[in-house]
Every structure is written in structure tokens, then in C-alpha cells.
Design an enzyme around this catalytic site. Structure first.
Site, short mmCIF file in Angstrom:
data_model
loop_
_atom_site.label_atom_id
_atom_site.label_comp_id
_atom_site.label_asym_id
_atom_site.label_seq_id
_atom_site.Cartn_x
_atom_site.Cartn_y
_atom_site.Cartn_z
N ARG A 129 -6.15 4.10 -15.19
CA ARG A 129 -6.16 4.73 -13.87
C ARG A 129 -6.78 6.14 -13.87
O ARG A 129 -7.59 6.45 -12.99
CB ARG A 129 -4.74 4.78 -13.30
CG ARG A 129 -4.15 3.41 -12.98
CD ARG A 129 -2.85 3.52 -12.20
NE ARG A 129 -3.09 4.03 -10.86
CZ ARG A 129 -2.87 5.26 -10.47
NH1 ARG A 129 -2.35 6.15 -11.30
NH2 ARG A 129 -3.14 5.64 -9.23
N TYR B 50 -0.30 -1.08 -12.35
CA TYR B 50 -1.70 -1.06 -12.76
C TYR B 50 -1.87 -0.34 -14.10
O TYR B 50 -2.83 0.40 -14.31
CB TYR B 50 -2.57 -0.45 -11.65
CG TYR B 50 -2.31 -1.10 -10.33
CD1 TYR B 50 -2.75 -2.40 -10.09
CD2 TYR B 50 -1.53 -0.48 -9.34
CE1 TYR B 50 -2.46 -3.05 -8.90
CE2 TYR B 50 -1.24 -1.13 -8.15
CZ TYR B 50 -1.70 -2.40 -7.94
OH TYR B 50 -1.41 -3.05 -6.76
N CYS C 56 -14.30 5.65 -27.39
CA CYS C 56 -15.60 6.27 -27.70
C CYS C 56 -16.37 6.69 -26.46
O CYS C 56 -17.60 6.57 -26.42
CB CYS C 56 -16.44 5.30 -28.53
SG CYS C 56 -16.85 3.78 -27.64
N GLU D 1 4.06 -6.50 1.41
CA GLU D 1 3.70 -6.86 0.04
C GLU D 1 3.76 -5.63 -0.88
O GLU D 1 2.75 -5.19 -1.41
CB GLU D 1 2.30 -7.46 0.00
CG GLU D 1 2.13 -8.71 0.86
CD GLU D 1 0.67 -9.09 1.03
OE1 GLU D 1 -0.21 -8.37 0.51
OE2 GLU D 1 0.40 -10.10 1.70
N PRO D 2 4.94 -5.06 -1.11
CA PRO D 2 5.02 -3.88 -1.98
C PRO D 2 4.77 -4.24 -3.44
O PRO D 2 5.20 -5.29 -3.92
CB PRO D 2 6.45 -3.39 -1.77
CG PRO D 2 7.21 -4.62 -1.38
CD PRO D 2 6.25 -5.45 -0.58
N GLY D 3 4.07 -3.38 -4.13
CA GLY D 3 3.83 -3.56 -5.56
C GLY D 3 4.05 -2.26 -6.29
O GLY D 3 5.05 -2.07 -6.98
N ARG D 4 3.12 -1.32 -6.11
CA ARG D 4 3.22 -0.02 -6.76
C ARG D 4 4.56 0.66 -6.48
O ARG D 4 5.19 1.24 -7.38
CB ARG D 4 2.08 0.88 -6.27
CG ARG D 4 1.99 2.22 -6.96
CD ARG D 4 1.04 3.15 -6.19
NE ARG D 4 -0.24 2.53 -5.91
CZ ARG D 4 -1.32 2.59 -6.68
NH1 ARG D 4 -1.25 3.25 -7.82
NH2 ARG D 4 -2.45 2.00 -6.32
N GLY E 208 0.76 -1.24 0.00
CA GLY E 208 0.00 0.00 0.00
C GLY E 208 0.79 1.28 0.00
O GLY E 208 0.21 2.36 -0.14
N TYR F 279 -9.98 6.14 -11.51
CA TYR F 279 -9.76 6.71 -10.18
C TYR F 279 -9.61 8.23 -10.17
O TYR F 279 -9.42 8.82 -9.11
CB TYR F 279 -8.48 6.13 -9.57
CG TYR F 279 -8.41 4.63 -9.52
CD1 TYR F 279 -9.35 3.88 -8.81
CD2 TYR F 279 -7.40 3.94 -10.18
CE1 TYR F 279 -9.28 2.50 -8.76
CE2 TYR F 279 -7.31 2.56 -10.14
CZ TYR F 279 -8.26 1.84 -9.43
OH TYR F 279 -8.19 0.48 -9.39
#
EC number: 4.1.1.20
Length: 419
Positions: A312, A372, A343, A274-277, A234, A316
């Protein structure tokens, strides 16, 4: 790792104009050096803890091979992600199968592979136990706790509030561990929590950690011996140029608290993250070409990447920095809104940005597109997915080919009675 040469954006030692001459646009371009710098920052900050890469953020096999080679485990959310993690070579003893709605097929695959499970419900617990007994295995599990902590992020990626679909309410977790201790085939060895994504305020991490450690103290009294406490991922990144906490900042916020709370335990669990971004997000730039510049109520720059490529901003309202990649030395002149070819009027990549004069054929760079991005792309409007490229020094290679028109129908079938 992003710079300029002769007014052209470069990734490490390579001009993006050189890349797009061969790949076309749009294309995702990733810096290996920046990826490895991010990995080392986490390893330095959490040298004695467990680091699991969140495969959901970017599942490109070449990138995951690099991540796995740095000793990371993997957080997977589906059978497909487990398959990819296995190919990438992540440590099997540090693969955690996450998710709130695992199918029997997925559970069977995870049990056979020998990975750990983050259990999201009592129904899932019963299914894991049943399958484990059928195949004669013992499965190490943790329960995902819903701590009801506000991560102060976008509502769609806040996963630790009481109204979230994820996890077992913290008031009910003791019951879950009691049940697990009575069932065959499952061994509770951890506790898991993940409160959200793109978090820039570190205080929710500390709040959640204390709630989880309160539970850890309680479940130890049942006879649970904890080997890990997984606080999920996160940590946010600096999309807007306003600054963001680093892995070192996160470590300074939670490690002293974790070590202090461990004094209340008889076991000696390792902290898992749990790092991702924050591993892949800033490593990648999306390069897209200008097809039209339209002036009217607004100045629109229409490019060949829309929310089919990077969803994204549309999903968001996310902010990504943009630049004219072939005019990096030019002064900003006009305010533009960068839009895609899809479209729908929500197909906007960047609103009201001051840029150098934009012309047809220019290249627009969309920064911080490594998390993402491609993983959430689609073939909407019949547009084949784009290529991905990895740069290492002055070398580069395609690590995912651009799809063809044939890929649009590859899995489709025409019934004989229509022919």
C-alpha cells in the site's frame, strides 16, 4: 486491543516478541477481539440492513469464519473468492458476485452455487442468461450503476467516476433492466453501486444513494420489484490518527435518506453494504525486524518487510503508523525512513518518522495492516510470503504458515527437453 507490557507491544494479552520467537519475521498479527468489536459496531448501526463482507480486503479463512459467524454475507470478486467464501460459511442468500470482467467459468460457478450477481455489462447479462438456461436455473441479479460521483479518495481506488471501468453509466441503466426483463434465466431483484474505498467524507455516499434511488424509482415502473439496494463499501479508517467516521456515523448519514426515498417506491428493498477495510483494517499489525540502520543524507531503517509484504505505501503513497515494538516506552530521538529489502527505490514503508533510537534486531510495528496487506503480497525478489497469526485473549495460533523456498517453485515445471 494493542497495548504495552514492559515496553513491549502487546496484542490483547500476548507480547509480539513471544510471537516472533516462533514465527520469525515479518508476520501479520490480528486481534480477534478487535475484529469482533468492528463486526458488532456494524451490526448495531445497521441492525435491519444487509451486511456483506468484502472478501477482497482480507481472505484469510480463519478471519472469514469469524465474520461469517456474525451473520454477514459476502461480496466476492472472483471464482477464488467465491470458493473461499463457501468454505468460510457465509450465508448463501447474501453472497453477491461482483466484478467487471467475469469469465464464463466464473459465471458457471456462481450460477451453480446459487449466488446473486452484480452485472457490470450487457455482454455479461447475456452470458448469465445463456448459462442459466443451460443449467435450468433462475439467477437473481442487480446491475452495477456508475453514478459519476467523486468519492474524494485516492484516484486508484475511486470506482464511481464516469472514467472508471466499473458499472453501467447511470444514464443507460434503464436499458439494461429492460433487456433483463426480456431474457430467460435472469431475475432483476436489486441495484448496486460502489463509489470507492478509504472514503472519509460521508457526503459522496449520500449523493450516490440519491442517484441510485432515482434509478430505483424509474426501473420500478418497468415492473422490477427490488429486494435490495446495495451501496457497496468504502468507509475509511483512521490511518493517520486524525479521526475517521464510524459505522454509526455512516448510518446516521444514509439511513434517514434511504428510508425517506423508499417512500417513493412500491417495493420495500433492504439496504445492503459491503464493508471490508473498516472491518479488518485496524485489527492487524505487521511486525518486521531491523536488518540495518544506515545514516547519510537520510537515516534509513532497513527491515525485512517490503512492498512484497505490504504494497500500500508504495502503490498508493499510503500512510501507516509505525513504532519500535520492543521499545514502546522509549522517547523518540531521531527521524528515520523505514525501507524494505526489495530492489527498487520505491520500497518505502514509512517516510521521515520520529522514533526512539533504532538498532539492528529491533522490531518495527506497522499498524492498520489488516486490509489489502497479505492479499496483495507477492514473492517478488524470490521472497516467500510471510505468516499470519490470530490472537484471542492470551492464546495465539498461526492461521497461515510462512511459505518455504519450495513454495517458490511448487507450480513450476521443467520441460523434458531442458533436462
Amino acid at each position: 486491543m494493542f497495548s504495552t507490557s514492559d515496553g513491549i507491544l502487546t496484542v490483547e494479552g500476548v507480547k509480539v516478541t513471544e510471537i516472533v520467537r516462533e514465527t520469525g519475521t515479518p508476520v501479520y498479527v490480528t486481534s480477534r477481539a478487535l475484529l469482533e468489536r468492528n463486526l458488532e459496531a456494524y451490526k448495531k448501526a445497521f441492525s435491519n440492513e444487509g451486511l456483506l463482507y468484502a472478501v477482497k480486503a482480507n481472505n484469510n479463512l480463519a478471519l472469514m469464519r469469524i465474520i461469517a459467524s456474525h451473520g454477514f454475507g459476502a461480496d466476492v470478486f472472483s471464482d477464488g473468492e467465491l470458493y473461499l467464501a463457501s468454505l468460510a460459511g457465509f450465508r448463501k442468500d447474501m453472497v453477491l458476485f461482483n466484478g467487471n470482467s467475469k469469465s464464463r467459468k466464473e459465471i458457471e460457478m456462481g450460477v451453480t452455487a446459487g449466488v446473486k450477481f452484480s452485472v457490470d455489462s450487457l455482454d455479461e447479462l447475456r452470458t448469465i442468461s445463456k448459462i442459466a438456461k443451460e443449467v435450468g436455473k433462475e439467477v437473481e441479479i442487480a446491475f452495477r450503476v456508475n453514478p459519476d460521483v467523486d468519492p474524494k479518495t485516492h484516484p486508484k481506488i475511486a470506482t464511481g467516476l464516469r472514467e472508471s471501468k466499473f458499472g453501467i453509466p447511470h444514464e443507460m441503466v434503464r436499458e439494461a433492466y429492460e433487456m433483463a426483463l426480456k431474457l430467460d434465466g435472469v431475475v432483476p431483484v436489486g441495484i448496486h453501486c460502489h463509489i470507492g474505498s478509504q472514503i472519509l467524507d460521508l457526503s459522496p455516499f449520500v449523493h450516490a444513494l440519491n442517484k441510485v434511488m432515482d434509478i430505483a424509482v424509474d426501473i420500478e415502473k418497468l415492473g422490477v420489484e427490488l429486494s435490495f439496494v446495495d451501496m457497496g463499501g468504502g468507509l475509511g479508517i483512521d490511518y493517520e490518527g486524525k479521526g475517521a467516521p464510524t459505522p454509526k456515523d455512516l448510518a446516521s448519514a444514509i439511513l434517514p435518506e434511504f428510508e425517506g426515498r423508499k417512500a417513493d417506491l412500491t417495493s420495500d428493498p433492504q439496504l445492503w453494504l459491503e464493508p471490508g477495510r473498516s472491518i479488518v483494517g485496524n485489527t492487524t499489525v505487521l511486525i518486521t525486524r531491523v536488518n540495518a540502520v544506515k545514516k547519510g543524507y537520510k537515516n534509513f531503517v532497513a527491515v525485512d518487510a517490503g512492498f512484497n509484504v505490504l504494497i500500500r505505501p508504495a502503490m498508493y503513497g499510503s500512510y501507516h503508523r509505525v513504532a519500535v515494538a520492543n521499545k514502546m516506552d522509549a522517547e523518540p530521538e531521531e527521524v528515520y525512513t523505514v525501507v524494505g529489502p526489495i530492489c527498487e527505490s520505491g520500497d518505502v514503508l514509512a517516510r521521515d518518522r520520529k522514533l526512539p533510537k533504532v538498532e539492528v534486531g529491533d522490531l518495527i510495528a506497522v499498524f492498520d495492516a489488516g486490509a489489502y496487506g497479505f492479499v496483495m503480497s507477492s514473492q517478488y525478489n524470490g521472497r516467500p510470503r510471510c505468516a499470519e497469526v490470530l490472537v484471542s485473549g492470551d492464546r495465539w495460533d498461526v492461521i497461515r504458515e510462512k511459505e518455504s523456498y519450495g513454495d517458490l517453485i511448487e507450480k513450476q515445471r521443467l520441460p523434458e527437453w531442458l533436462l
